[in-house]
Scaffold this motif. Sequence first.
Motif, PDB file in Angstrom:
ATOM      1  N   GLU A  78       0.838  -1.196   0.000  1.00 38.14           N
ATOM      2  CA  GLU A  78       0.000   0.000   0.000  1.00 38.14           C
ATOM      3  C   GLU A  78       0.874   1.247   0.000  1.00 38.14           C
ATOM      4  O   GLU A  78       1.949   1.265   0.600  1.00 38.14           O
ATOM      5  CB  GLU A  78      -0.979  -0.006   1.185  1.00 38.14           C
ATOM      6  N   LYS A  79       0.399   2.290  -0.700  1.00 39.46           N
ATOM      7  CA  LYS A  79       1.145   3.547  -0.817  1.00 39.46           C
ATOM      8  C   LYS A  79       0.225   4.714  -0.491  1.00 39.46           C
ATOM      9  O   LYS A  79      -0.911   4.761  -0.971  1.00 39.46           O
ATOM     10  CB  LYS A  79       1.686   3.714  -2.240  1.00 39.46           C
ATOM     11  N   HIS A  80       0.737   5.662   0.322  1.00 43.48           N
ATOM     12  CA  HIS A  80      -0.020   6.857   0.663  1.00 43.48           C
ATOM     13  C   HIS A  80       0.915   8.057   0.782  1.00 43.48           C
ATOM     14  O   HIS A  80       2.136   7.913   0.806  1.00 43.48           O
ATOM     15  CB  HIS A  80      -0.785   6.670   1.978  1.00 43.48           C
ATOM     16  N   HIS A  81       0.312   9.221   0.897  1.00 44.86           N
ATOM     17  CA  HIS A  81       1.045  10.480   1.008  1.00 44.86           C
ATOM     18  C   HIS A  81       1.843  10.547   2.311  1.00 44.86           C
ATOM     19  O   HIS A  81       1.611   9.763   3.254  1.00 44.86           O
ATOM     20  CB  HIS A  81       0.068  11.663   0.946  1.00 44.86           C
ATOM     21  N   ASN A  82       2.775  11.486   2.359  1.00 44.42           N
ATOM     22  CA  ASN A  82       3.690  11.548   3.501  1.00 44.42           C
ATOM     23  C   ASN A  82       3.100  12.153   4.766  1.00 44.42           C
ATOM     24  O   ASN A  82       3.786  12.253   5.789  1.00 44.42           O
ATOM     25  CB  ASN A  82       4.973  12.304   3.121  1.00 44.42           C
TER      26      ASN A  82
END
Length: 252
Positions: A139-143
């Motif tokens: 999974e990838k998300h904003h910082n």
Amino acid sequence: MIKVLLNGCSGKMGTMVTAVSKNFSNLKIVAGVDKFKTKLDYPIYENISECSENIDVVLDFSRPDSLDNLLNYCKEKNIPLVLCTTGFTAEQLQKIDEYSNIIPIFHSANMSLGVNVVNSILKKISALLYTNFDIEIIEKHHNQKVDSPSGTAILLANTIKDSISDKTQFVYGREGIGKREHKDIGIHAVRGGSIVGEHEVIFAGQGEIIEIKHTALSREVFAVGALKACEFMHGKNNGLYNMDDLIENPVS
């Protein structure tokens, strides 16, 4: 007209929900709760207990530490609560379950229709593929996202785990020296930039790979799902509801 109180109204998702709500003819946000007083078309309170408007549904896009105030307010007013916040502890999830015996609560780790279709697919294929495939989730998300792994990744992982009769275990990232065990379900989190949200489930076999991926291009998809949940929950009896209920019984 369904009157909504939006908790977390000044955040990124709160402002998106406010904008998208203007496309809903039978629903209106009449008040908000946030410690930051941004300029919106409705009054904003620092504490939900200060709200004086008549409310039909409370919608939450905030932090887990708001849970107690939300549950107590909705219990006192006897109105539905739509929880879109992630990162709840096991104790908080237990409390949500307990309060659902008193008031109607909608809780979903992801409000996107697409993600929940992916989740439905995983229920059907995970047990079939498990014998010959290793399973990994990325999974990838904003910082700026504070919880890791994401609530959606945990949702997908639990769906896979519950679908498989054999004993499996979650492995969060990897380091050191050691071979992967077949019973592992890998969960990996990436944080960077302004990524809205990506979730990929990989079934890696001998000579073939199956990948199921969902990419959110805008927060609007979550706002639409959340507002549809408010429509769905209006007038509901006590109980615990989720996106499966909404998908199977859409509001006309």
